[in-house]
Design a protein around this motif. Structure first.
Motif, PDB file in Angstrom:
ATOM      1  N   THR A 107      12.800 -10.284 -11.060  1.00  0.00           N
ATOM      2  CA  THR A 107      12.236  -9.269 -10.176  1.00  0.00           C
ATOM      3  C   THR A 107      11.271  -8.400 -10.970  1.00  0.00           C
ATOM      4  N   ALA A 108      10.164  -8.051 -10.355  1.00  0.00           N
ATOM      5  CA  ALA A 108       9.178  -7.203 -11.013  1.00  0.00           C
ATOM      6  C   ALA A 108       8.553  -6.266  -9.996  1.00  0.00           C
ATOM      7  N   GLY A 109       8.280  -5.054 -10.413  1.00  0.00           N
ATOM      8  CA  GLY A 109       7.607  -4.080  -9.567  1.00  0.00           C
ATOM      9  C   GLY A 109       6.701  -3.202 -10.398  1.00  0.00           C
ATOM     10  N   ALA A 110       5.563  -2.817  -9.825  1.00  0.00           N
ATOM     11  CA  ALA A 110       4.609  -2.004 -10.588  1.00  0.00           C
ATOM     12  C   ALA A 110       3.764  -1.179  -9.628  1.00  0.00           C
ATOM     13  N   LYS A 111       3.333  -0.027 -10.131  1.00  0.00           N
ATOM     14  CA  LYS A 111       2.399   0.805  -9.388  1.00  0.00           C
ATOM     15  C   LYS A 111       0.966   0.450  -9.772  1.00  0.00           C
ATOM     16  N   PHE A 112       0.037   0.716  -8.867  1.00  0.00           N
ATOM     17  CA  PHE A 112      -1.374   0.520  -9.178  1.00  0.00           C
ATOM     18  C   PHE A 112      -2.179   1.578  -8.427  1.00  0.00           C
ATOM     19  N   ALA A 113      -3.455   1.617  -8.712  1.00  0.00           N
ATOM     20  CA  ALA A 113      -4.370   2.572  -8.080  1.00  0.00           C
ATOM     21  C   ALA A 113      -3.880   4.008  -8.278  1.00  0.00           C
ATOM     22  N   GLY A 114      -3.518   4.318  -9.505  1.00  0.00           N
ATOM     23  CA  GLY A 114      -3.092   5.679  -9.800  1.00  0.00           C
ATOM     24  C   GLY A 114      -1.794   6.071  -9.137  1.00  0.00           C
ATOM     25  N   GLY A 115      -0.976   5.115  -8.838  1.00  0.00           N
ATOM     26  CA  GLY A 115       0.318   5.399  -8.221  1.00  0.00           C
ATOM     27  C   GLY A 115       0.301   5.376  -6.708  1.00  0.00           C
ATOM     28  N   ARG A 116      -0.880   5.169  -6.095  1.00  0.00           N
ATOM     29  CA  ARG A 116      -0.929   5.139  -4.636  1.00  0.00           C
ATOM     30  C   ARG A 116      -0.451   3.790  -4.079  1.00  0.00           C
ATOM     31  N   GLY A 117      -0.508   2.779  -4.918  1.00  0.00           N
ATOM     32  CA  GLY A 117      -0.071   1.459  -4.480  1.00  0.00           C
ATOM     33  C   GLY A 117       1.142   0.998  -5.252  1.00  0.00           C
ATOM     34  N   HIS A 118       1.854   0.045  -4.658  1.00  0.00           N
ATOM     35  CA  HIS A 118       3.039  -0.498  -5.316  1.00  0.00           C
ATOM     36  C   HIS A 118       3.179  -1.962  -4.927  1.00  0.00           C
ATOM     37  N   GLY A 163       7.766 -11.065  -1.693  1.00  0.00           N
ATOM     38  CA  GLY A 163       6.676 -10.251  -2.209  1.00  0.00           C
ATOM     39  C   GLY A 163       6.341  -9.118  -1.252  1.00  0.00           C
ATOM     40  N   ARG A 164       5.947  -7.989  -1.824  1.00  0.00           N
ATOM     41  CA  ARG A 164       5.630  -6.820  -0.993  1.00  0.00           C
ATOM     42  C   ARG A 164       4.551  -5.999  -1.669  1.00  0.00           C
ATOM     43  N   VAL A 165       3.600  -5.513  -0.890  1.00  0.00           N
ATOM     44  CA  VAL A 165       2.546  -4.629  -1.367  1.00  0.00           C
ATOM     45  C   VAL A 165       2.469  -3.438  -0.422  1.00  0.00           C
ATOM     46  N   SER A 166       2.470  -2.241  -0.974  1.00  0.00           N
ATOM     47  CA  SER A 166       2.299  -1.037  -0.153  1.00  0.00           C
ATOM     48  C   SER A 166       1.193  -0.173  -0.758  1.00  0.00           C
ATOM     49  N   TYR A 167       0.576   0.652   0.104  1.00  0.00           N
ATOM     50  CA  TYR A 167      -0.540   1.480  -0.374  1.00  0.00           C
ATOM     51  C   TYR A 167      -0.642   2.737   0.476  1.00  0.00           C
TER      52      TYR A 167
END
Length: 941
Positions: free
Chosen positions: A209-220, A335-339
């Protein structure tokens, strides 16, 4: 929203989560510690919605019990899957698991893990994934919980009560909600291995399992993958299952003798592994290894059974043919992407895939009443000579077909699920409103494949083998007049005598593919800021649209009813549901809250229905909370109950002490109306301030379901016709030439179902140093128990209470006690799981002599007692750190003392052909695998 406001809201949510957990007396270390830590570390804690209600507010105590199983508990259990752990809850009774669904040959349910609350049936338990519905895994409406990403489940919430008004149809028994850890950041992996103390049932599990933030923390972004493998246990039975323990019709049929007798050394008198002659002067002659001719020593014969004699040999072809555990292969990806589009609006998309394949054996198929001609070419010479001397033209034979493979299922399922959603908050008319919406498309494709089973017509032709006078070769008699019919003669007389060519001719592998689709669109709005006279009023409203459909394909040759198992037919249909709900929480006075909800649901198949609930909580002082609820819930017919085209399967029933074979034909009913359930609940919660960390609760529930959608079983049909003389049931039994051919079963709205019981919970959490300074470490104790008072299905003829009957899934008491001790990097968990003593059936009268007359289903029996059991589990965890990597090793032992299951006689099923091969216990209550070890390591970066 300012940071101070966010922090205030986070603290409010934290207090609400703690209060709700306290109400249910589930003060376990995991959920509470996580809530405290989250509030302290993250001032932007997201809203917590507890499954018991869709409204959220500070200080609200739920009127219906909500069990919260936290991450630490799930880890400590080290179960092969989370569903197995949930099934240890006393309020979860009679669930379907991959291990106990081996007999589901014709309905595609083999291998499914489906939860059952209150023993009301898996179809009356609504299973959600992160608050959302999931596509079904079978036409019966069951959702396989193993399709969820196991490594990303942060907790499981179980509402043991009607929740249809808040969550929709199927929530008669309650809701089980698997909560996704949407915000996980980092990388973690698990590797696990397990096997029993006998060295079998080896299994492996790997996940990443892996998870990470992106776009300055606005995305995950989030990803999880898992692979599970298990070696089944087939054609083998533990020693405890080899005593011939059964309940059968008493050989002593004199007045005053008990109708049923429970005994050891019970076996079959109607067949042997290689064939048994059952009539004429040759009765008792049987064929052994290589066709050797022997004479069976009959014991005390009662129908197809006997007590004593050569009971062990006659049953030897069946013992262990029902799988102890299935072969399983499971693979899943998620898989999941949120923003965050703005501070008040977020979107997400997620996709998942799960594949299952499993093999399990149901039974070695038996056959009785086989007519053998005197000129059969395979008859041993000695038997043929005896027939000539006696002037016999034919005899009948019974066999458990030791030369044929056991019948079972080799199913495959693939499930795809796609979700797109949006959530946010806004202010309108002075109210702060949170809202969310989502659209889901799910699809399950199945391949339901039988293991080799015989075709009745081909078997009849192949059995009738003769010598071709033209060339002296052994051929099928039918080939003499139809040389191109392809028939291959089969030797039925003995063990190890059948040719592979003959088996290839008579055996086939019926199969069916099915496709289930589900589309769901839903939107919800919530506010906690309506000013009321005694405090803020909370309100939730929402709407949902759902469409479900099924279709399939069956090759023409397998659509006929000529196969022993797997006589599939194409079943297709669809339905749609439109619904809207409103839920409100109103503080009436200080300490007194009202929670009420209403929902209107419109089914394309049966029209509109209304559901509602009213709940009250009253806390006169902080130490005590009283709660009460009243609800109206519904369950509409699933697609199998509506559209099943008449899937046929071979079976046997007991008629006048004899096992009679027939074809069982279960058909759907498009006119089936929704079930209507009225539920009541009252309870008390105690959280004494003088004993911090302690909480206890007692809750009583009473559920009555009118118009239960079900069917009268084949054995009940036979009893109601032959014993009770009810013409309507006799009409469902189709005879030809005086021989039973078919029993037609129909889904219908039966009279009612009643479930009443009591839930008791208590927990205590303390740092031992607070009690006595030299001590150290955190101790958490937890007791859960359910008292099943009544569990009745009234089919219009009988209404037998199954509560207290250990042949069912509702003994008098089911309990679970756990003790957890944590000291630095070590954690120890000890769990006791138990069931109370019970009876075979509450309809039976125990007596040895001067017994009253028996009228089905109210029989007399010599021993109506079934022992209870207590099983212990132990788990040890050690945490440490290596090179900035957190490691946790764990070792667990299930059934620590290798306790054997209690033998359970069930004479109500004595006519079914699976009786001998099945385990003579109740595998939903008792552990059948024995001591099981699991080793694993968890890694996190």
């Amino acid at each position: 929203m300012s940071n101070s406001t966010k922090l205030q809201f986070a603290n409010s949510v934290r207090r609400y989560a703690l209060a709700t957990a306290s109400v249910t007396a589930l003060l376990t270390s995991a959920p509470l510690a996580l809530a405290d830590d989250a509030a302290a570390k993250d001032p932007e804690l997201e809203e917590v919605v507890v499954t018991g209600s869709r409204v959220v507010r500070d200080g609200y105590d739920a009127p219906t019990p909500v069990n919260v199983l936290g991450a630490d508990e799930i880890k400590a259990a080290a179960a092969p899957n989370i569903a197995d752990f949930v099934n240890t809850l006393p309020s979860v009774a009679g669930s379907a698991t991959a291990a106990n669904s081996a007999g589901s040959l014709s309905n595609g349910q083999a291998g499914i893990s489906a939860l059952n609350l209150r023993a009301l049936g898996t179809g009356r338990t609504l299973v959600l994934f992160d608050g959302q519905r999931s596509v079904v895994s079978a036409a019966t409406g069951q959702v396989d919980t193993n399709t969820f990403p196991q490594a990303l489940i942060s907790r499981v919430e179980v509402v043991t009560g009607g929740a249809s008004s808040a969550y929709g149809s199927d929530a008669v028994g309650g809701v089980v909600n698997f909560i996704l850890d949407k915000d996980y950041t980092g990388v973690k992996a698990t590797a696990e291995y397990g096997e029993t103390t006998y060295g079998d049932n080896e299994n492996w599990k790997f996940n990443l399992t892996a998870g990470a933030k992106f776009a300055g923390g606005r995305g995950h972004v989030l990803f999880s993958g898992e692979r599970v493998r298990q070696d089944g246990v087939h054609y083998y039975s533990r020693d405890w299952n080899k005593s011939g323990y059964f309940g059968v019709r008493n050989p002593d049929t004199s007045a005053g003798a008990p109708w049923f007798i429970v005994s050891k050394n019970v076996g079959i008198s109607a067949y042997t592994p290689g064939g048994l002659i059952t009539n004429t002067a040759l009765k008792g002659t049987y064929f052994g290894v290589g066709g050797a001719v022997n004479q069976l020593n009959y014991g005390a014969v009662t129908g197809q059974w006997m007590i004593g004699g050569d009971w062990k040999y006659s049953s030897s072809g069946m013992n262990g043919t029902n799988s102890l555990a299935p072969d399983e292969e499971r693979d899943s990806l998620f898989g999941r992407v949120s923003y965050e589009l703005t501070d008040h609006l977020s979107v997400f998309g997620q996709a998942s895939y799960a594949k299952y394949s499993g093999l399990s054996y149901y039974i070695n198929p038996t056959q009785t009443g086989i007519v053998i001609q005197a000129d059969n070419a395979y008859l041993p010479a000695s038997v043929k000579a005896q027939m000539t001397t006696l002037g016999l033209k034919t005899f009948t034979m019974g066999t458990s077909n030791a030369d044929m493979p056991a019948s079972g299922s080799n199913n495959e399922r693939e499930t795809w699920r796609y979700v797109a959603g949006i959530n946010g908050d806004f202010e309108a008319f002075g109210l702060a409103v949170d809202w969310d919406g989502y659209y889901q498309h799910g699809k399950t494709e199945t391949l339901e494949l039988e293991t080799p089973t015989w075709n009745t017509a081909r078997l009849t032709l192949a059995t009738d083998a003769v010598v071709n006078p033209a060339n002296g070769q052994i051929v099928c008699r039918s080939t003499l007049t139809n040389p191109t019919n392809g028939c291959v003669p089969l030797n039925r007389f003995g063990v190890g005598v059948a040719s592979q060519a003959a088996l290839n001719y008579v055996l086939g592998t019926p199969w069916r593919t099915q496709e289930f689709k589900q589309d769901v669109a839903a939107v919800n709005f919530r506010t906690n800021s309506i000013e009321g006279w005694a405090g803020p009023i909370s309100l939730a409203v929402g709407a949902e649209y759902r469409k479900e459909s099924m279709d399939g394909y069956v090759p023409t040759e397998y659509q006929a009813s000529g196969w022993k198992y797997g006589n599939y037919k194409v079943t297709k249909g669809d339905l749609n549901v439109k619904e809207a709900y409103v839920e409100v929480l109103i503080p009436l006075l200080k300490g007194l809250d009202l929670n009420s909800a209403g929902r209107y649901t419109d089914y394309s198949t049966s029209g509109g229905v209304k559901t509602w609930k009213i709940g009250l909580t009253y806390s006169p002082i902080d130490d005590i909370t009283f709660r009460a609820s009243r609800s109206r819930d519904i369950r509409a017919a699933n697609m199998s109950e509506l559209y099943d085209s008449g899937t046929a399967r071979s079976n046997s029933v007991n008629i006048n002490g004899a096992s009679v074979a027939f074809v069982q034909n279960l058909q759907g009913n498009p006119a089936a109306a929704p079930e209507v359930a009225d539920g009541y609940g009252v309870g008390i919660v105690v959280q004494p301030r003088f004993l911090p960390g302690f909480a206890a609760s007692v809750d009583y529930y009473d559920i009555k379901v009118d118009g239960v959608i079900s069917f009268v079983t084949a054995q009940q049909t036979a009893d109601y016709c032959t014993i009770n003389k009810i013409a309507a049931y006799c009409n469902n039994m189709i005879y030809s030439g005086g021989v039973l051919q078919t029993i037609n079963l129909y889904y219908a709205n039966l009279n009612k179902m009643i479930a009443r019981g009591l839930d008791v919970e208590a927990s205590y959490r303390v740092n031992l140093a607070d009690l006595y300074e030299p001590l150290a470490g955190d101790l958490a104790l937890r007791l859960q128990a359910t008292h099943y008072i009544e569990n009745v299905t009234d089919d219009g003829v009988t209404a037998i209470n199954l509560a207290g009957a250990n042949t069912s899934s509702t003994p008098d008491w089911v309990y679970r006690f756990s003790a957890s001790y944590k000291l630095d990097d070590w954690k120890f968990d000890l769990t006791a799981r138990g069931v109370s003593d019970g009876v075979v059936s509450n309809a039976y009268t125990q007596c040895l002599s001067a017994c009253p007359a028996s009228v089905s289903p109210y029989f007399t029996i010599n021993d109506n007692h079934v022992d209870g059991a207590l099983t212990w589990d132990l788990a040890v965890n050690k945490s440490f750190e290596i090179n900035n990597m957190d490691l946790e090793t764990y070792f667990s032992i299930k059934n620590l003392f290798n306790s054997e299951p209690v033998l359970v006689a069930n004479p109500a099923n004595l006519g079914a052909e699976n009786t001998v091969g099945y385990l003579q216990t109740n595998r939903t209550l008792y552990d059948v695998m024995g001591r099981t070890f699991r080793f694993g390591v968890r890694m996190e970066f």
